[in-house]
Design a protein around this motif. Structure first.
Motif, PDB file in Angstrom:
ATOM      1  N   GLU A   1       0.620  -0.977   0.051  1.00 43.49           N
ATOM      2  CA  GLU A   1      -0.172  -0.038   0.033  1.00 43.49           C
ATOM      3  C   GLU A   1       0.771   1.261   0.310  1.00 43.49           C
ATOM      4  O   GLU A   1       0.878   1.961   0.153  1.00 43.49           O
ATOM      5  CB  GLU A   1      -0.748  -0.572   1.156  1.00 43.49           C
ATOM      6  CG  GLU A   1      -1.914  -0.914   0.890  1.00 43.49           C
ATOM      7  CD  GLU A   1      -3.630  -1.066   1.911  1.00 43.49           C
ATOM      8  OE1 GLU A   1      -2.796   0.232   2.937  1.00 43.49           O
ATOM      9  OE2 GLU A   1      -3.635  -2.147   1.790  1.00 43.49           O
ATOM     10  N   GLU A   2       2.226   1.936   0.395  1.00 42.56           N
ATOM     11  CA  GLU A   2       3.301   2.180  -0.277  1.00 42.56           C
ATOM     12  C   GLU A   2       2.689   2.817  -1.692  1.00 42.56           C
ATOM     13  O   GLU A   2       3.110   3.755  -1.746  1.00 42.56           O
ATOM     14  CB  GLU A   2       4.654   2.061  -0.038  1.00 42.56           C
ATOM     15  CG  GLU A   2       5.188   2.181   1.545  1.00 42.56           C
ATOM     16  CD  GLU A   2       4.595   0.699   2.321  1.00 42.56           C
ATOM     17  OE1 GLU A   2       4.344   0.548   3.293  1.00 42.56           O
ATOM     18  OE2 GLU A   2       4.475  -0.369   1.181  1.00 42.56           O
ATOM     19  N   ILE A   3       2.518   2.469  -2.328  1.00 44.14           N
ATOM     20  CA  ILE A   3       2.227   2.576  -3.793  1.00 44.14           C
ATOM     21  C   ILE A   3       0.438   3.331  -4.318  1.00 44.14           C
ATOM     22  O   ILE A   3      -0.291   2.230  -4.011  1.00 44.14           O
ATOM     23  CB  ILE A   3       2.410   1.197  -4.715  1.00 44.14           C
ATOM     24  CG1 ILE A   3       3.486   0.415  -4.677  1.00 44.14           C
ATOM     25  CG2 ILE A   3       1.909   1.481  -6.645  1.00 44.14           C
ATOM     26  CD1 ILE A   3       4.822   1.589  -5.215  1.00 44.14           C
ATOM     27  N   GLY A   4       0.731   4.429  -4.580  1.00 46.50           N
ATOM     28  CA  GLY A   4      -0.332   5.594  -4.944  1.00 46.50           C
ATOM     29  C   GLY A   4      -0.509   5.960  -6.180  1.00 46.50           C
ATOM     30  O   GLY A   4       0.908   5.641  -6.801  1.00 46.50           O
ATOM     31  N   ALA A   5      -1.229   6.652  -6.426  1.00 46.44           N
ATOM     32  CA  ALA A   5      -1.300   7.424  -7.955  1.00 46.44           C
ATOM     33  C   ALA A   5      -1.274   8.996  -7.679  1.00 46.44           C
ATOM     34  O   ALA A   5      -1.767   9.582  -6.535  1.00 46.44           O
ATOM     35  CB  ALA A   5      -2.821   7.547  -7.997  1.00 46.44           C
ATOM     36  N   ASN A   6      -0.099   9.098  -8.246  1.00 49.90           N
ATOM     37  CA  ASN A   6      -0.369  11.188  -8.836  1.00 49.90           C
ATOM     38  C   ASN A   6      -1.550  11.023 -10.123  1.00 49.90           C
ATOM     39  O   ASN A   6      -1.498  10.803 -11.019  1.00 49.90           O
ATOM     40  CB  ASN A   6       1.368  11.577  -8.959  1.00 49.90           C
ATOM     41  CG  ASN A   6       0.497  12.638  -9.505  1.00 49.90           C
ATOM     42  OD1 ASN A   6      -0.329  13.600  -9.808  1.00 49.90           O
ATOM     43  ND2 ASN A   6       1.840  12.979 -10.704  1.00 49.90           N
ATOM     44  N   CYS A   7      -2.415  11.149  -9.551  1.00 52.11           N
ATOM     45  CA  CYS A   7      -4.099  11.172 -10.393  1.00 52.11           C
ATOM     46  C   CYS A   7      -3.623  12.829 -11.524  1.00 52.11           C
ATOM     47  O   CYS A   7      -4.327  13.534 -11.267  1.00 52.11           O
ATOM     48  CB  CYS A   7      -5.301  11.585  -9.173  1.00 52.11           C
ATOM     49  SG  CYS A   7      -6.772  10.609 -10.823  1.00 52.11           S
ATOM     50  N   ASP A   8      -2.505  12.874 -11.986  1.00 58.03           N
ATOM     51  CA  ASP A   8      -2.089  13.568 -13.656  1.00 58.03           C
ATOM     52  C   ASP A   8      -3.768  13.247 -14.732  1.00 58.03           C
ATOM     53  O   ASP A   8      -3.827  12.013 -15.381  1.00 58.03           O
ATOM     54  CB  ASP A   8      -1.234  13.746 -13.790  1.00 58.03           C
ATOM     55  CG  ASP A   8      -0.969  14.988 -14.248  1.00 58.03           C
ATOM     56  OD1 ASP A   8      -1.990  14.772 -15.574  1.00 58.03           O
ATOM     57  OD2 ASP A   8       0.198  15.165 -14.662  1.00 58.03           O
ATOM     58  N   LEU A   9      -4.864  14.114 -14.441  1.00 59.10           N
ATOM     59  CA  LEU A   9      -5.979  13.258 -15.441  1.00 59.10           C
ATOM     60  C   LEU A   9      -5.828  13.688 -17.140  1.00 59.10           C
ATOM     61  O   LEU A   9      -6.170  13.243 -17.968  1.00 59.10           O
ATOM     62  CB  LEU A   9      -7.132  13.741 -14.647  1.00 59.10           C
ATOM     63  CG  LEU A   9      -7.753  13.616 -13.800  1.00 59.10           C
ATOM     64  CD1 LEU A   9      -8.903  14.757 -12.992  1.00 59.10           C
ATOM     65  CD2 LEU A   9      -8.138  11.717 -13.345  1.00 59.10           C
ATOM     66  N   SER A  10      -4.574  14.758 -17.182  1.00 55.15           N
ATOM     67  CA  SER A  10      -4.697  14.834 -18.289  1.00 55.15           C
ATOM     68  C   SER A  10      -3.413  13.441 -19.490  1.00 55.15           C
ATOM     69  O   SER A  10      -4.088  13.790 -20.552  1.00 55.15           O
ATOM     70  CB  SER A  10      -2.652  15.972 -18.391  1.00 55.15           C
ATOM     71  OG  SER A  10      -1.700  15.602 -18.088  1.00 55.15           O
ATOM     72  N   HIS A  11      -3.869  12.780 -18.827  1.00 55.09           N
ATOM     73  CA  HIS A  11      -2.750  11.427 -18.884  1.00 55.09           C
ATOM     74  C   HIS A  11      -3.647  10.603 -19.091  1.00 55.09           C
ATOM     75  O   HIS A  11      -4.158   8.944 -19.953  1.00 55.09           O
ATOM     76  CB  HIS A  11      -1.396  10.541 -18.340  1.00 55.09           C
ATOM     77  CG  HIS A  11      -0.271  11.781 -18.368  1.00 55.09           C
ATOM     78  ND1 HIS A  11       0.246  12.284 -18.915  1.00 55.09           N
ATOM     79  CD2 HIS A  11      -0.003  12.440 -17.433  1.00 55.09           C
ATOM     80  CE1 HIS A  11       1.487  12.880 -19.051  1.00 55.09           C
ATOM     81  NE2 HIS A  11       0.971  13.228 -17.895  1.00 55.09           N
ATOM     82  N   LEU A  12      -5.106  10.789 -18.717  1.00 55.59           N
ATOM     83  CA  LEU A  12      -6.050   9.796 -18.934  1.00 55.59           C
ATOM     84  C   LEU A  12      -7.655   9.777 -19.869  1.00 55.59           C
ATOM     85  O   LEU A  12      -7.739   9.015 -20.334  1.00 55.59           O
ATOM     86  CB  LEU A  12      -6.409   9.295 -16.861  1.00 55.59           C
ATOM     87  CG  LEU A  12      -5.317   8.939 -16.290  1.00 55.59           C
ATOM     88  CD1 LEU A  12      -6.227   8.746 -14.420  1.00 55.59           C
ATOM     89  CD2 LEU A  12      -5.056   7.614 -16.536  1.00 55.59           C
ATOM     90  N   PHE A  13      -7.295  11.330 -20.020  1.00 53.05           N
ATOM     91  CA  PHE A  13      -8.801  12.133 -20.519  1.00 53.05           C
ATOM     92  C   PHE A  13      -8.615  11.244 -22.494  1.00 53.05           C
ATOM     93  O   PHE A  13      -9.088  10.967 -22.871  1.00 53.05           O
ATOM     94  CB  PHE A  13      -8.478  13.562 -20.950  1.00 53.05           C
ATOM     95  CG  PHE A  13      -8.894  14.251 -19.525  1.00 53.05           C
ATOM     96  CD1 PHE A  13     -10.071  13.926 -19.058  1.00 53.05           C
ATOM     97  CD2 PHE A  13      -7.980  15.098 -19.232  1.00 53.05           C
ATOM     98  CE1 PHE A  13     -10.318  14.406 -18.140  1.00 53.05           C
ATOM     99  CE2 PHE A  13      -8.783  16.597 -18.003  1.00 53.05           C
ATOM    100  CZ  PHE A  13     -10.040  16.194 -17.723  1.00 53.05           C
TER     101      PHE A  13
END
Length: 386
Positions: free
Chosen positions: A258-270
């Motif tokens: 659980e140390e691994i999580g997201a930097n949720c940069d939506l620009s790459h997901l759009f």
């Protein structure tokens, strides 16, 4: 197409009326920059095809909401001294910062070796931010510590190690970076991004990458972070790295911890076709969002229809044939969608910051930061009722 007009003194109600249904100001360059661009879109959708239905944000919600701090990632101010940068950030009324310590964004305002070696210098460095009411929320070392070239890998792994030590010293809880990308065999010298498992040899190469390079490195790195009190490694889901979407993020999280999580940069997901609100709720329910980059993506439907979405442009000269490009927040998707996005972060109890990363080829540098900050402040205030 009639453009919306946004003025600095505009209140929130008029701001949302002007921008809520479409692009903020304009999502394309002026005619002199890229004549002939068409940004028409089906009714009820944004330029990226996402619904602008008011149902997401118009439902009454009386639950308490956290005022998520708005900040900025410092490479956009790379030509400024630290003091000059802090003056700029303070003048914008921003509350937090993400500071690069090395890797691809480099370390423009953080002398990493010096701060790791000397605790008093590290505290004096941090105090400069605190004196202006700015919180150093995250340290970022976007590199490739599993690069097939041993020199590159060692350099970026060492930057990560020192960033962990500095984060421990400064009591910074989140480190942001990339998952990295190895070669596809022990003899490779260049990274090999495999996102499609056919023909069969590509599946074999991808399996080798994860088993022999990705998981072993990050298990060791996560343990090192954990041993130094750092429990949040926020990976940007980015093309050309093994973690590039929510599924690959969770694959690594399940393998490592659980140390691994997201930097949720939506620009790459759009451009990958993800629904931003769905992604935030999906990852948020699993407690897997540790950081959030604030960056938009604009689509050019005529070019998407002809060329597909694997046709990104980073320079203004390439825009006439581009399917999409990065934009400042609000210049790819309207304020109403960004209001839904910020509400989603509030709904999941997100504890990080909204970190503006400006890579807009049209509103470059500080201008893009100012425009993004304006949008984010307005939609946040609207949600908080302030």
């Amino acid at each position: 197409m009639k453009s919306s007009r946004v003025t600095p003194g505009m209140d929130r109600r008029h701001f949302l009326a002007a921008t809520g249904g479409g692009l903020l100001a304009a999502a394309v360059p002026a005619a002199s920059d890229a004549a002939g661009f068409i940004t028409g879109k089906p009714p009820g959708t944004t330029a990226g095809g996402h619904s602008t239905s008011p149902s997401r944000t118009n439902t009454p919600d009386t639950s308490p909401k956290r005022k998520i701090p708005i900040g900025v990632f410092d490479p956009v101010y790379k030509n400024l001294s630290m003091d000059a940068m802090l003056d700029k950030v303070s003048a914008l009324g921003l509350e937090a910062m993400e500071i690069g310590t090395g890797g691809y964004p480099e370390a423009h305002h953080c002398p990493l070796d010096e701060l790791v070696a000397d605790a008093s210098k590290a505290k004096a460095w941090q105090k400069k931010f605190e004196d202006r009411g700015i919180h150093v929320a995250t340290l970022s070392c976007h590199g490739n510590p599993i690069h097939p070239d041993p020199k590159n890998a060692a350099r970026d792994a060492e930057t990560f190690r020192k960033t962990v030590l500095l984060a421990e010293r400064l009591d910074v809880k989140v480190i942001v970076g990339f998952s990295g990308c190895p070669g596809a065999s022990p003899s490779d010298t260049r990274p090999n991004w495999i996102a499609y498992r056919w023909p069969p040899e590509y599946a074999e190469m991808q399996d080798w990458q994860w088993k022999e390079r990705v998981v072993p490195y990050w298990k060791e790195a996560a343990k090192f972070a954990r041993d130094h009190g750092i429990h949040k490694l926020a990976f940007e889901m980015h093309p050309n790295f093994v973690v590039y979407n929510p599924r690959t993020l969770l694959k690594l999280r399940e393998a490592v911890g659980e140390e691994i999580g997201a930097n949720c940069d939506l620009s790459h997901l759009f451009w990958q076709g993800c629904d931003p609100v769905e992604v935030i709720h999906f990852l948020g329910k699993q407690g897997a969002i540790y950081h959030a980059h604030m960056k938009d993506t604009a689509f050019y439907p005529d070019n998407v229809n002809k060329y597909g979405v694997l046709n990104f442009a980073f320079e203004t000269a390439d825009l006439p044939l581009a399917s999409e490009t990065f934009r400042a927040v609000g210049y790819g998707h309207g304020a109403e969608l960004w209001k839904s996005i910020i509400k989603a972060y509030m709904d999941i109890g997100y504890q990080g910051i909204l970190s503006i990363e400006n890579e807009d080829p049209i509103l470059a540098g500080e201008v893009g930061v100012e425009r993004a900050a304006y949008v984010l402040k307005n939609v946040r205030n609207e949600l908080l009722g302030t």
